[in-house]
Design an enzyme around this catalytic site. Sequence first.
Site, PDB file in Angstrom:
ATOM      1  N   CYS A  41     -83.206  26.629  -7.842  1.00  0.00           N
ATOM      2  CA  CYS A  41     -82.803  27.064  -6.106  1.00  0.00           C
ATOM      3  C   CYS A  41     -82.017  27.965  -6.558  1.00  0.00           C
ATOM      4  CB  CYS A  41     -82.336  26.015  -5.830  1.00  0.00           C
ATOM      5  SG  CYS A  41     -83.473  24.756  -4.995  1.00  0.00           S
ATOM      6  N   THR A  42     -81.369  27.735  -8.252  1.00  0.00           N
ATOM      7  CA  THR A  42     -80.057  28.634  -8.672  1.00  0.00           C
ATOM      8  C   THR A  42     -80.376  29.998  -8.556  1.00  0.00           C
ATOM      9  OG1 THR A  42     -78.591  26.912  -8.790  1.00  0.00           O
ATOM     10  CG2 THR A  42     -78.058  29.282  -9.776  1.00  0.00           C
TER      11      THR A  42
END
Length: 150
Positions: A41-42
């Site tokens: 997600c980063t």
Amino acid sequence: MVGQKVVDFTAPGTGGEFRLSAQKGHPVVLYFYPKDNTPGCTVEGAQFRDLHKQFAKLGAVVVGVSRDSLKSHENFKSKMGFPFELLSDADETLCGRFGVIKMKNMYGKKVRGIERSTFLIGPDGKLVREWRGVKIPGHAEEVLDVVKAL
């Protein structure tokens, strides 16, 4: 859903309440991701961040959505320098509406979670394209290319 009008919604976001109808006239990139501060997600958020100026030049609004709290989102957004809003969908209203909650395998256990998905809503409020089960590498660029073609 593609070609149909997306029903208006509001959701709490890092920039205050987000209302889809307030974005009329702008393409909206709504990307759903599983969890703040996790590796995938980063990376996904960073790719949208790095291309944000190009999205903005095209008038597009980029918005990330997960079930995390606003406090978690504010920390994630600040840490990563995201120039776009993150929406908190703790009650899974948006997740349900877009059908992104799936049973997933996590270390051999079945868990309910968000399937990484992106929806492009056109300036007229109609769904232009959806990507489900997104693989991160090159995804933000692919979305940008579709926005350019609008």
